[in-house]
Design a protein around this motif. Structure first.
Motif, PDB file in Angstrom:
ATOM      1  N   LEU A 286       0.934  -1.176   0.068  1.00  0.00           N
ATOM      2  CA  LEU A 286       0.095  -0.218  -0.143  1.00  0.00           C
ATOM      3  C   LEU A 286       0.870   1.339   0.046  1.00  0.00           C
ATOM      4  O   LEU A 286       0.331   2.448  -0.178  1.00  0.00           O
ATOM      5  N   GLY A 287       2.095   1.247   0.193  1.00  0.00           N
ATOM      6  CA  GLY A 287       2.995   2.198   0.298  1.00  0.00           C
ATOM      7  C   GLY A 287       4.566   1.873   0.368  1.00  0.00           C
ATOM      8  O   GLY A 287       4.625   0.873   0.687  1.00  0.00           O
ATOM      9  N   GLU A 288       5.263   2.910   0.072  1.00  0.00           N
ATOM     10  CA  GLU A 288       6.757   2.722   0.233  1.00  0.00           C
ATOM     11  C   GLU A 288       7.449   3.763   0.838  1.00  0.00           C
ATOM     12  O   GLU A 288       6.976   4.855   0.752  1.00  0.00           O
ATOM     13  N   ASN A 289       8.524   3.460   1.647  1.00  0.00           N
ATOM     14  CA  ASN A 289       9.273   4.603   2.288  1.00  0.00           C
ATOM     15  C   ASN A 289       8.270   5.209   3.482  1.00  0.00           C
ATOM     16  O   ASN A 289       8.095   6.520   3.276  1.00  0.00           O
ATOM     17  N   PRO A 290       7.727   4.665   4.421  1.00  0.00           N
ATOM     18  CA  PRO A 290       7.936   3.265   4.750  1.00  0.00           C
ATOM     19  C   PRO A 290       6.990   2.371   3.804  1.00  0.00           C
ATOM     20  O   PRO A 290       6.023   2.772   3.308  1.00  0.00           O
ATOM     21  N   LYS A 291       7.516   1.223   3.759  1.00  0.00           N
ATOM     22  CA  LYS A 291       6.919   0.031   2.829  1.00  0.00           C
ATOM     23  C   LYS A 291       5.827  -0.572   4.060  1.00  0.00           C
ATOM     24  O   LYS A 291       6.032  -0.606   5.174  1.00  0.00           O
ATOM     25  N   ILE A 292       4.596  -0.449   3.063  1.00  0.00           N
ATOM     26  CA  ILE A 292       3.330  -0.899   3.867  1.00  0.00           C
ATOM     27  C   ILE A 292       2.713  -2.088   3.102  1.00  0.00           C
ATOM     28  O   ILE A 292       2.462  -2.212   2.103  1.00  0.00           O
ATOM     29  N   ILE A 293       2.648  -3.299   4.008  1.00  0.00           N
ATOM     30  CA  ILE A 293       2.038  -4.409   3.455  1.00  0.00           C
ATOM     31  C   ILE A 293       0.735  -4.627   4.106  1.00  0.00           C
ATOM     32  O   ILE A 293       0.809  -4.763   5.635  1.00  0.00           O
ATOM     33  N   CYS A 294      -0.263  -5.189   3.590  1.00  0.00           N
ATOM     34  CA  CYS A 294      -1.511  -5.773   4.414  1.00  0.00           C
ATOM     35  C   CYS A 294      -1.704  -7.194   3.758  1.00  0.00           C
ATOM     36  O   CYS A 294      -1.404  -7.432   2.543  1.00  0.00           O
ATOM     37  N   ASP A 295      -2.190  -8.025   4.545  1.00  0.00           N
ATOM     38  CA  ASP A 295      -2.754  -9.314   4.143  1.00  0.00           C
ATOM     39  C   ASP A 295      -3.701  -9.872   4.968  1.00  0.00           C
ATOM     40  O   ASP A 295      -3.842  -9.590   6.222  1.00  0.00           O
TER      41      ASP A 295
END
Length: 408
Positions: A286-295
């Motif tokens: 969902l984003g980078e810098n910061p990296k955002i991960i959903c699962d």
């Protein structure tokens, strides 16, 4: 009724597992058979692939749909649960069923549903079968809702049955051992219909072999048979076994039916799953810098793989936005989470959401420390506010938590 009123009636008037949990689970196929007969048995007009499993059945179903779409076929896809909109459950070539079709179907059959106490899931399955038959799809990928043997989808006779894997989930319905759960999932194996098993253990393989022998169903263990695994735009580590399962299933389809799918179509299908099917929530960035991960992983089997994948990431600090539902076995999943992360505890906006007070208290017993928030939105906002560009944010614990994120 307009679409909103129609779906509100579906959600609120009849049992819906996604919202209500155990009270919505039905233990036989009487109602769905009655509904199918009322609709003229549309399922008998369909060529299907039936997909069950504890984890990965949604990803596998979407991959299969994408591959067959790339091969030029008109592909129906029925999955559950949905993230944002009910119509996500029923698609043809990645396009959601129209609001009008949903409204007209419910209006036409509403009195029958009420007279026969149809569950939300039974109505949804009937709607999918009716829609796919009316649109004359070439093939339909049908994902099991819960279990297999007694699931409302289990009135079809598919071209291939698929069982992705077995883990301890929904034990209140399916049993509290891997063997018992495997027995329920193996309930989708039909006489003389090939079955593909994605992953197996020493406990589950004998169950599958015995059921396949009983049904005289050819059985294939994809993890043993597929050596080369094609790349995919679904990049979660757990997709490795799902891709093997898909490739083996397509191999069987090619060998036993009139469908013809080239290696090129398989490769393109696996690379374009999101584009072709609009699948969301599987190790989704969902984003980078910061990296955002959903699962959407939410049980021990799924979360083990996801937590191991987080360990492979490079970051300065780890922020985890976590929420779960109230029937989750916390003692089995909380030990999987890293103690070094900072936690943002929340409760999904569902009657099944576990309170943040209980989640925070139970997490503390496992040395998982953080604050509680009154919504997924506020917890996610705080995590983004606190994270630096070299940090990593993970959001998950429940499909319901992921559903409340801005997925794009």
């Amino acid at each position: 009724m307009n679409y909103q009123e129609t779906t509100n009636w579906m959600f609120n008037q009849l049992p819906m597992y996604q919202l209500q949990g155990a009270s919505a689970y039905k233990e036989d196929l009487t109602n769905i058979k009655l509904l199918a007969a009322h609709l003229g048995n549309p399922e008998t007009q369909l060529k299907c692939i039936h997909v069950a499993g504890t984890n990965g059945k949604g990803s596998t179903s979407h991959m299969l749909a994408s591959v067959l779409h790339e091969a030029g076929y008109n592909v129906g896809l029925y999955t559950s649960p949905h993230l944002k909109d009910f119509r996500e459950r029923i698609k043809i070539n990645g396009q959601e069923i129209s609001e009008n079709f949903v409204c007209e179907f419910i209006e036409k059959h509403k009195s029958f549903f009420e007279a026969n106490d149809m569950s939300f899931f039974e109505m949804s399955v009937g709607l999918a079968f009716d829609y796919f038959a009316s649109e004359k799809v070439d093939i339909a990928i049908i994902e099991v809702g819960l279990g297999g043997r007694l699931d409302a989808t289990n009135i079809i006779t598919p071209l291939v049955s698929v069982i992705t894997n077995i883990g301890l989930d929904h034990t209140q319905f399916l049993g509290n051992t891997l063997e018992a759960i495997a027995g329920e999932k193996a309930g989708i194996i039909k006489p003389n219909v090939p079955v593909v098993v994605g992953e197996y253990t020493t406990e589950t393989q004998p169950v599958f072999l015995a059921k396949a022998e009983e049904k005289k169903a050819p059985i294939y263990f994809a993890s043993d048979l597929i050596s080369e695994v094609f790349p995919s735009d679904l990049i979660g580590d757990y997709q490795f076994h799902n891709k093997k399962t898909v490739q083996q299933t397509i191999k069987i389809i090619n060998e036993t039916t009139d469908f013809k799918v080239s290696d090129e179509s398989i490769k393109l299908g696996l690379l374009n799953v999101v584009k072709n099917t609009a699948l969301q929530g599987r190790w989704q960035q969902l984003g980078e810098n910061p990296k955002i991960i959903c699962d959407t992983a939410h049980n021990k089997h799924g979360l083990t793989v996801v937590m191991n994948q987080i360990k492979k990431e490079t970051f300065q600090n780890l922020h985890i936005v976590l929420g779960v539902v109230n029937d989750k076995d916390l003692d089995s999943i909380l030990p999987l989470f890293p103690q070094s992360a900072h936690y943002y505890f929340c409760s999904p906006n569902s009657s099944r959401g576990l309170s943040t007070e209980i989640l925070q208290s139970e997490a503390k017993k496992h040395q998982l420390i953080g604050e509680k928030y009154d919504s997924v939105e506020s917890a996610f906002a705080e995590a983004k506010k606190n994270a630096s560009e070299n940090d990593f944010i993970y959001v998950g614990g429940s499909t319901f938590v992921v559903a409340e994120l801005p997925l794009g």
